[in-house]
Design an enzyme around this catalytic site. Sequence first.
Site, PDB file in Angstrom:
ATOM      1  N   ALA A 250      40.085  85.709 -22.302  1.00  0.00           N
ATOM      2  CA  ALA A 250      40.230  84.452 -22.226  1.00  0.00           C
ATOM      3  C   ALA A 250      40.576  84.683 -20.138  1.00  0.00           C
ATOM      4  O   ALA A 250      41.809  85.531 -20.060  1.00  0.00           O
ATOM      5  CB  ALA A 250      41.354  83.706 -22.575  1.00  0.00           C
ATOM      6  N   ASN A 251      40.575  83.774 -19.421  1.00  0.00           N
ATOM      7  CA  ASN A 251      41.342  83.382 -18.129  1.00  0.00           C
ATOM      8  C   ASN A 251      42.232  82.873 -18.307  1.00  0.00           C
ATOM      9  O   ASN A 251      42.288  81.581 -18.581  1.00  0.00           O
ATOM     10  CB  ASN A 251      40.289  83.152 -17.738  1.00  0.00           C
ATOM     11  CG  ASN A 251      39.628  83.991 -16.980  1.00  0.00           C
ATOM     12  OD1 ASN A 251      38.917  85.810 -17.954  1.00  0.00           O
ATOM     13  ND2 ASN A 251      38.471  84.534 -15.478  1.00  0.00           N
TER      14      ASN A 251
ATOM     15  N   GLU B 271      52.431  74.396 -21.508  1.00  0.00           N
ATOM     16  CA  GLU B 271      53.839  74.646 -20.440  1.00  0.00           C
ATOM     17  C   GLU B 271      53.410  76.670 -19.831  1.00  0.00           C
ATOM     18  O   GLU B 271      53.055  77.295 -20.180  1.00  0.00           O
ATOM     19  CB  GLU B 271      54.903  74.944 -21.003  1.00  0.00           C
ATOM     20  CG  GLU B 271      56.263  75.101 -20.075  1.00  0.00           C
ATOM     21  CD  GLU B 271      57.665  76.093 -21.150  1.00  0.00           C
ATOM     22  OE1 GLU B 271      58.300  75.799 -20.576  1.00  0.00           O
ATOM     23  OE2 GLU B 271      57.628  75.506 -22.303  1.00  0.00           O
TER      24      GLU B 271
ATOM     25  N   ASP C 171      49.972  89.914 -33.161  1.00  0.00           N
ATOM     26  CA  ASP C 171      50.117  91.207 -31.537  1.00  0.00           C
ATOM     27  C   ASP C 171      50.792  90.995 -30.929  1.00  0.00           C
ATOM     28  O   ASP C 171      50.707  91.036 -29.873  1.00  0.00           O
ATOM     29  CB  ASP C 171      48.297  90.668 -31.081  1.00  0.00           C
ATOM     30  CG  ASP C 171      47.570  91.110 -30.010  1.00  0.00           C
ATOM     31  OD1 ASP C 171      47.749  92.444 -30.148  1.00  0.00           O
ATOM     32  OD2 ASP C 171      47.361  90.716 -29.030  1.00  0.00           O
TER      33      ASP C 171
ATOM     34  N   ASN D 127      53.060  90.810 -24.927  1.00  0.00           N
ATOM     35  CA  ASN D 127      52.838  89.495 -25.292  1.00  0.00           C
ATOM     36  C   ASN D 127      54.082  88.451 -25.103  1.00  0.00           C
ATOM     37  O   ASN D 127      53.825  87.688 -26.133  1.00  0.00           O
ATOM     38  CB  ASN D 127      51.616  88.927 -26.684  1.00  0.00           C
ATOM     39  CG  ASN D 127      49.729  89.304 -26.214  1.00  0.00           C
ATOM     40  OD1 ASN D 127      50.330  88.907 -25.489  1.00  0.00           O
ATOM     41  ND2 ASN D 127      49.662  90.262 -27.334  1.00  0.00           N
TER      42      ASN D 127
ATOM     43  N   ASP E 185      50.344  84.212 -26.377  1.00  0.00           N
ATOM     44  CA  ASP E 185      49.497  84.298 -27.016  1.00  0.00           C
ATOM     45  C   ASP E 185      49.629  84.607 -28.500  1.00  0.00           C
ATOM     46  O   ASP E 185      49.489  85.180 -29.411  1.00  0.00           O
ATOM     47  CB  ASP E 185      48.766  86.059 -26.403  1.00  0.00           C
ATOM     48  CG  ASP E 185      47.481  86.455 -26.839  1.00  0.00           C
ATOM     49  OD1 ASP E 185      46.449  85.136 -27.253  1.00  0.00           O
ATOM     50  OD2 ASP E 185      47.331  87.205 -26.561  1.00  0.00           O
TER      51      ASP E 185
END
Length: 254
Positions: free
Chosen positions: A63-64, A147, A191, A196, A208
Amino acid sequence: SGAVDRVDSDLGRMEAVKRLKGVEDRRVGSEVFDELTLKTLYKLANSGYLAVLNGAVSTGKEANVFKGITDNDEFVAVKIYRVATSDFKKMQYYIQGDPRFRVRTTNRRQLVQAWVNKEFRNLKRALEAGVRVPEPVVARDNILIMEFIGDDGEPAPTMREVPPDDPERALELIVEYMHRLYTGARLVHGDLSFFNILNHSGEPVIIDVSQAMVLDHPLAMELLERDIKNVVRDFKRLGVNVSEDDIRKKIKKE
Ligand code: ADP
């Protein structure tokens, strides 16, 4: 003022669309903004969720993340999953054992959509359990708006990039969040590590949660153990003396 400076006050819808498109042309490869992604961005703009897409925050494997600005001049984080290069196998593996998602699909786009919905719902559940995560705003197709964690449009660094000044306190908070996630939200992050967790002016914010899974998922306990190991390793590097047993007990206490 930061956002206001960047946005023309009379920015119209068409202008917004042009500027969204401008991002595609100038900043990133068309790989991210395939036609359907652009369509979804336009829909989000037309529904008032997004006025401007303004700069890339991160280019990840799947993902970006972009910084967006809303009609109300607020920053949001816009996470756009790439459909073509998504890790289909991983997504299937994680989503299959989750009773909330009965996806039996070989359609990439549908699977990514389920994945984005999963991230949205996991964020909501975590938030409701008192875990500090970005508040989700909307999920549509392969795009999640949430957010923006940062100050004046500057995204907060990860704890990997900028370790906490007070590691003991950060550890206490993070273990409390793992506990709330486990006993309140009944989820395992899956993860978790300093990669993260954002360091927002000293406050840890967990991100994430797309792969986070319900406790009765067959992988949940294995991944909880991995999360515990990672957290212990990252804090030991900062000189904090903590054991896996300690953390496990605190996470699981009723
Ligand atoms: P990936 O799965 O691609 O790694 P992440 O959700 O971990 O995606 O986000 C990648 C990066 O984008 C993060 O390390 C962080 O720098 C930034 N980021 C993600 N979410 C936010 C947010 N809500 N606010 C600010 N920055 C964010």
